[in-house]
Design an enzyme around this catalytic site. Structure first.
Site, PDB file in Angstrom:
ATOM      1  N   HIS A  83       5.600  -4.889   5.989  1.00 23.96           N
ATOM      2  CA  HIS A  83       4.458  -3.991   6.719  1.00 23.96           C
ATOM      3  C   HIS A  83       3.352  -3.829   5.889  1.00 23.96           C
ATOM      4  CE1 HIS A  83       6.061  -0.534   4.348  1.00 23.96           C
ATOM      5  NE2 HIS A  83       4.899  -0.096   4.468  1.00 23.96           N
ATOM      6  N   ASP A 136      12.286  -5.897   5.719  1.00 30.41           N
ATOM      7  CA  ASP A 136      10.881  -5.469   5.470  1.00 30.41           C
ATOM      8  C   ASP A 136      10.384  -6.275   4.284  1.00 30.41           C
ATOM      9  OD1 ASP A 136       8.240  -4.576   5.466  1.00 30.41           O
ATOM     10  OD2 ASP A 136       8.918  -2.638   4.929  1.00 30.41           O
ATOM     11  N   GLN A 230       3.600   6.856  -0.209  1.00 27.70           N
ATOM     12  CA  GLN A 230       2.728   5.980   0.472  1.00 27.70           C
ATOM     13  C   GLN A 230       2.009   5.340  -0.922  1.00 27.70           C
ATOM     14  OE1 GLN A 230       3.444   6.005   3.403  1.00 27.70           O
ATOM     15  NE2 GLN A 230       4.494   8.004   3.244  1.00 27.70           N
ATOM     16  N   GLY A 231       1.616   4.013  -0.470  1.00 27.26           N
ATOM     17  CA  GLY A 231       0.855   3.313  -1.522  1.00 27.26           C
ATOM     18  C   GLY A 231       1.677   2.638  -2.216  1.00 27.26           C
ATOM     19  N   ASP A 232       3.033   2.953  -2.527  1.00 27.58           N
ATOM     20  CA  ASP A 232       4.325   2.245  -3.327  1.00 27.58           C
ATOM     21  C   ASP A 232       4.943   0.979  -2.689  1.00 27.58           C
ATOM     22  OD1 ASP A 232       3.884   3.950  -5.718  1.00 27.58           O
ATOM     23  OD2 ASP A 232       4.937   5.530  -4.663  1.00 27.58           O
ATOM     24  N   SER A 233       4.573   0.984  -1.310  1.00 21.58           N
ATOM     25  CA  SER A 233       5.379   0.073  -0.659  1.00 21.58           C
ATOM     26  C   SER A 233       5.423  -1.322  -1.018  1.00 21.58           C
ATOM     27  CB  SER A 233       4.820   0.062   0.965  1.00 21.58           C
ATOM     28  OG  SER A 233       5.575   0.888   1.766  1.00 21.58           O
TER      29      SER A 233
HETATM   30  N1  ARG Z   1       5.462   3.136   3.679  1.00 24.24           N
HETATM   31  C1  ARG Z   1       5.074   3.611   2.328  1.00 24.24           C
HETATM   32  C2  ARG Z   1       3.969   2.730   2.105  1.00 24.24           C
HETATM   33  O1  ARG Z   1       3.755   1.908   2.764  1.00 24.24           O
HETATM   34  C3  ARG Z   1       6.146   3.860   1.745  1.00 24.24           C
HETATM   35  C4  ARG Z   1       7.033   4.935   1.840  1.00 24.24           C
HETATM   36  C5  ARG Z   1       8.145   5.150   1.118  1.00 24.24           C
HETATM   37  N2  ARG Z   1       8.531   6.585   1.286  1.00 24.24           N
HETATM   38  C6  ARG Z   1       9.318   7.054   0.663  1.00 24.24           C
HETATM   39  N3  ARG Z   1       9.590   8.582   0.856  1.00 24.24           N
HETATM   40  N4  ARG Z   1      10.202   6.519  -0.340  1.00 24.24           N
HETATM   41  O2  ARG Z   1       3.425   2.707   0.702  1.00 24.24           O
END
Ligand code: ARG
Length: 276
Positions: A83, A136, A230-233
């Site tokens: 993603h 993913d 967010q940002g850790d993905s």
């Molecule tokens: N989708 C988020 C990203 O792109 C990661 C979200 C992870 N969230 C969590 N609660 N562990 O950075």
């Protein structure tokens, strides 16, 4: 709300692929004690396999253009979340992002330490499903090889590191509060691998999303607090010295009863390796 995508950047980016993503009825912000959320700064020299994905064109230069995490699994291979390569995150089809770069050996994004290596090829898992976020993972081929010492081994099927209760750590430069406070330095948080039963109960297929044990794993603390955000993905979840997951999705960050959901490496390693 189903929240499969990183959407920290929607204010500045076009959302061409937003058709499958409903506007969010603003979820409860993470609790104030949520800080990664719940983590602490770490030295990149102690975890050289953590890398930042960057495009200064798309995300600006202040934090070296960082927008996702990744992990070195071969001298010229970095795994990240599929993603992270979506139009929704990049604001453009990925082949139109001309400066997609992997930054290795730089803990502080405000410096020029380490190396910036152009990405030569992106392979999205052919089994990735953007709606459920199943599978993913994307593999990036680097234009230059990293030292062997940067490579983190992957945990295969049946590896004890996947067992519920295992201590793991998640790494990244993402939001540290759930309120858009992106880290400048690398952070890590200790989390526990949770059982499939607990993960299914947390995400039974309501608006928050559906946990799929075959391709996902979840980790956190049931009382919340420590989590990716967010940002850790695309960044690594590491247990017993091996890669077990990639940051994928979750409902909010560090919320009690809403653990972080990760791409299960054992489920995707084969298909990604087969195509290498
Ligand atoms: N989708 C988020 C990203 O792109 C990661 C979200 C992870 N969230 C969590 N609660 N562990 O950075």
């Amino acid at each position: 709300m189903r929240r499969p995508f990183a959407r920290p950047w929607t204010g500045v980016l076009a959302t061409a692929a937003a058709a499958t993503v409903l506007p969010l009825a603003s979820p409860v912000p993470a609790a104030a004690d949520s800080v990664i959320v719940g983590g602490s700064p770490v030295q990149v020299s102690d975890s050289p396999w953590v890398v930042a994905l960057s495009s200064r064109d798309r995300f600006g230069g202040t934090r070296s253009g960082q927008f996702c995490g990744g992990v070195v699994t071969g001298r010229t291979t970095v795994l990240t979340a599929a993603h992270c390569m979506s139009d929704d995150v990049l604001g453009l089809p990925m082949n139109r992002v001309k400066d997609l770069t992997v930054i290795a050996g730089r803990g502080d994004l405000g410096t020029s330490e380490g190396r910036e290596i152009p990405v030569r090829e992106v392979r999205i898992n052919p089994e990735y499903d953007a709606y459920s976020n199943s599978g993913d993972v994307a593999a990036l081929t680097l234009a230059e090889a990293l030292p062997e010492g940067y490579v983190l081994p992957m945990a295969g099927e049946g590896d004890p590191a996947y067992k519920a209760g295992t201590e793991a750590a998640v790494y990244g430069w993402g939001d540290t509060t759930g309120a858009g406070d992106y880290a400048r330095t690398l952070h890590a948080a200790r989390v526990r691998v949770l059982s499939d039963a607990v993960c299914e109960e947390a995400y039974p297929g309501n608006a928050d999303g559906t946990y799929q044990a075959e391709t996902m794993l979840c980790a956190g603390e049931m009382e919340g607090r420590r989590d990716a955000c967010q940002g850790d993905s695309g960044g690594p979840l590491v247990a017993q010295g091996r890669l077990i997951g990639l940051v994928s999705w979750g409902s909010g960050c560090g919320r009690p009863g809403s653990p972080g959901v990760y791409t299960r490496i054992s489920a995707v390693a084969k298909v990604m390796r087969a195509r290498a």
